[in-house]
Motif scaffolding. Structure first.
Motif, mmCIF file in Angstrom:
data_model
loop_
_atom_site.group_PDB
_atom_site.id
_atom_site.type_symbol
_atom_site.label_atom_id
_atom_site.label_comp_id
_atom_site.label_asym_id
_atom_site.label_seq_id
_atom_site.Cartn_x
_atom_site.Cartn_y
_atom_site.Cartn_z
ATOM 1 N N TYR A 125 -2.653 11.733 -47.019
ATOM 2 C CA TYR A 125 -2.566 12.360 -48.336
ATOM 3 C C TYR A 125 -3.858 13.095 -48.696
ATOM 4 O O TYR A 125 -3.831 14.265 -49.106
ATOM 5 N N PHE A 126 -4.993 12.441 -48.532
ATOM 6 C CA PHE A 126 -6.266 13.066 -48.912
ATOM 7 C C PHE A 126 -6.640 14.225 -47.981
ATOM 8 O O PHE A 126 -7.230 15.216 -48.429
ATOM 9 N N LEU A 127 -6.288 14.104 -46.695
ATOM 10 C CA LEU A 127 -6.544 15.211 -45.767
ATOM 11 C C LEU A 127 -5.689 16.428 -46.106
ATOM 12 O O LEU A 127 -6.129 17.570 -45.929
ATOM 13 N N MET A 128 -4.475 16.191 -46.593
ATOM 14 C CA MET A 128 -3.637 17.300 -47.050
ATOM 15 C C MET A 128 -4.333 18.057 -48.182
ATOM 16 O O MET A 128 -4.397 19.294 -48.174
ATOM 17 N N LEU A 129 -4.871 17.324 -49.149
ATOM 18 C CA LEU A 129 -5.578 17.954 -50.273
ATOM 19 C C LEU A 129 -6.825 18.699 -49.798
ATOM 20 O O LEU A 129 -7.094 19.828 -50.228
ATOM 21 N N TRP A 130 -7.581 18.055 -48.905
ATOM 22 C CA TRP A 130 -8.822 18.668 -48.428
ATOM 23 C C TRP A 130 -8.548 19.947 -47.644
ATOM 24 O O TRP A 130 -9.241 20.953 -47.812
ATOM 25 N N ARG A 131 -7.513 19.932 -46.791
ATOM 26 C CA ARG A 131 -7.200 21.114 -45.991
ATOM 27 C C ARG A 131 -6.636 22.242 -46.856
ATOM 28 O O ARG A 131 -6.853 23.420 -46.566
ATOM 29 N N ILE A 132 -5.924 21.888 -47.912
ATOM 30 C CA ILE A 132 -5.427 22.912 -48.837
ATOM 31 C C ILE A 132 -6.596 23.657 -49.475
ATOM 32 O O ILE A 132 -6.577 24.889 -49.614
ATOM 33 N N GLN A 133 -7.629 22.915 -49.876
ATOM 34 C CA GLN A 133 -8.815 23.556 -50.446
ATOM 35 C C GLN A 133 -9.460 24.500 -49.427
ATOM 36 O O GLN A 133 -9.815 25.641 -49.755
ATOM 37 N N LYS A 134 -9.585 24.041 -48.196
ATOM 38 C CA LYS A 134 -10.181 24.850 -47.129
ATOM 39 C C LYS A 134 -9.360 26.118 -46.890
ATOM 40 O O LYS A 134 -9.905 27.222 -46.776
#
Length: 482
Positions: free
Chosen positions: A408-417
């Protein structure tokens, strides 16, 4: 004219089957047996149709998400109809195709690190199912997870990789939801928009106002993104403006506090992504949960939140309902404490593999604490712990929780990137909208558990599918600049 051997054999077999079905129906006094030969005749043509028009089935699934209803096959087995059977069909067709033609599996998905982490998530659910208190329920949970993931995570890489199809996705989600909203508002208006009556006006599309508000707030962000992107077509923009206005009114009259909070959280997340602060948000959220858990556990401070059994009531007036919420005397929040305490004690009992996926209801009663009991604690609707993260921990253990949170958190982080590296305004808008929906789903699931429902679970996994699609678009942009 002589029939080809293949067709003549098919005709002879169908005729014999028809005669056998007539004899069997007479002997057993069951006319339903007469349907067997017709099934034999129609199924090959139906299969050929589905093989050639699989993409149309995918679009039909998206359109039916807001319209589907829950049906109970047995007291312990339910099905979302008709969207879940379509998910199963799409999954079966996809697996058949990849079995015969492995190269057709989208390579962008196979090589993506989030997909590999998703496979670890599925693998651990399988391991937790082996140690489950009720293996059959857990295996059903695992199968359901698979028929959600294939249509919403893998297939978007095939059919949602163009601007035209993403715009089509928006319409296929928004138009049916708009129809449901209009029907609900009309019904609700006849009862004066009362808080007490909202749930019954949602039948058959939604179980309750919480599910309704959750899907509505997520799709409002999609409608707003479409409105922002639409510049030249003034007529289309006007319709979106009307749709947004009606949607906001519907969200207010959904009386869903979680959806209102999610809307605020989604707006804040948009600002955070733009400021490149998603990492700080994740760390802050994790520290807050950790410190709160330690503080509540120390010296049994959680007993301070034990409700007064006789004063925790359901208010039919919404202003009284909100006042009770603030004063921690609302029955729904009091019941949450009751189940959270039980869930925490279950997790402490089996921290490694948990009790098994989909087993909370069958096992939580012995772990409840009498002081937290309310007058609705008999739980006739068989609902779960009302916190998806805690539910994951107690059913799949600490490892299961860490895997899901990482995903879940990696999804959010990659969306920002992705958002900050993309040049296309359209795909940047899609990235920002996906991030907002992910944040809203996270907030909603901190107070409930909807990842396994068709309404919110489909959107959650579709967000993962969109992350993979957007990564592909980013790669295309970089290659075009070389």
């Amino acid at each position: 004219m002589q029939l080809p051997i293949r067709h003549s054999r098919f005709f002879i077999t169908a005729s014999l089957l028809f005669v056998a079905a007539i004899i069997a129906s007479v002997i057993r006094h069951d006319n339903n047996l007469l349907l067997i030969p017709f099934g034999y005749l129609l199924l090959p043509y139906l299969f050929q149709f589905l093989i050639h028009y699989t993409e149309k089935l995918f679009w039909l699934l998206l359109a039916l998400l807001p319209l589907s209803t829950e049906i109970n096959i047995t007291p312990s087995l339910g099905l979302d109809f008709p969207d879940e059977p379509i998910m199963m069909t799409l999954t079966g067709l996809a697996l058949l195709r990849w079995w015969h033609q492995p190269n057709d599996f989208p390579q962008a998905v196979w090589r993506h690190p989030l997909f590999l982490l998703l496979m670890v998530h599925i693998l651990w659910i399988g391991i937790a199912s082996i140690y489950s208190e009720q293996p059959l329920l857990s295996i059903k949970f695992l199968l359901a997870k698979i028929w959600y993931i294939i249509p919403f995570v893998i297939l978007p890489a095939l059919w949602l990789n163009s601007i035209r199809n993403i715009e089509k996705l928006t319409l296929y989600l928004l138009i049916p939801m708009c129809a449901v909203v209009l029907i609900t508002l009309l019904r609700h208006a006849l009862s004066g928009f009362s808080f007490e009556s909202i749930n019954r006006h949602l039948f058959p599309f939604f179980r309750n106002h919480v599910n309704y508000g959750a899907m509505l707030v997520c799709l409002l962000s999609v409608a707003y993104a479409a409105y922002q992107h639409t510049k030249q077509n003034k007529r289309y923009k006007k319709w979106l403006q009307i749709m947004l206005t009606i949607g906001i009114i519907a969200l207010i009259f959904s009386y869903s506090r979680g959806a209102w909070l999610a809307l605020i959280g989604g707006l804040i997340t948009v600002l955070i992504i733009r400021k490149k602060m998603i990492g700080s948000l994740i760390i802050t959220a994790l520290l807050t949960v950790l410190i709160s858990t330690v503080w509540l556990s120390t010296d049994q401070r959680y007993f301070r939140f034990a409700p007064d059994h006789d004063r925790t009531i359901f208010h039919t007036d919404f202003s009284q309902h909100m006042s009770a919420t603030i004063a921690l005397k609302d029955v729904s929040n009091a019941e949450r404490f009751y189940r959270w305490v039980a869930g925490a004690r279950m997790f402490a009992e089996r921290p490694v593999t948990g009790f098994g996926p989909s087993t909370f209801y069958s096992n939580y009663k012995p772990y409840t604490v009498k002081r937290f009991e309310t007058w609705v604690s008999n739980n006739p609707e068989h609902s779960t712990v009302h916190n998806y993260f805690l539910l994951t921990a107690l059913e799949q253990g600490l490892i299961g929780l860490l895997i899901f949170c990482s995903l879940y958190f990696l999804m959010l982080w990659r969306i920002q990137k992705i958002y900050h590296q993309l040049h296309s305004y359209f795909f940047r808008t899609v990235a920002l909208t996906t991030g907002a929906i992910l944040a809203m789903i996270g907030i909603i699931n901190f107070m409930s558990d909807m990842i396994e429902t068709d309404k919110i679970g489909s959107l959650f996994w579709l967000c993962l599918g969109m992350v993979i699609v957007l990564e592909g678009k980013l790669k295309e942009e970089k290659e075009s600049l070389v």
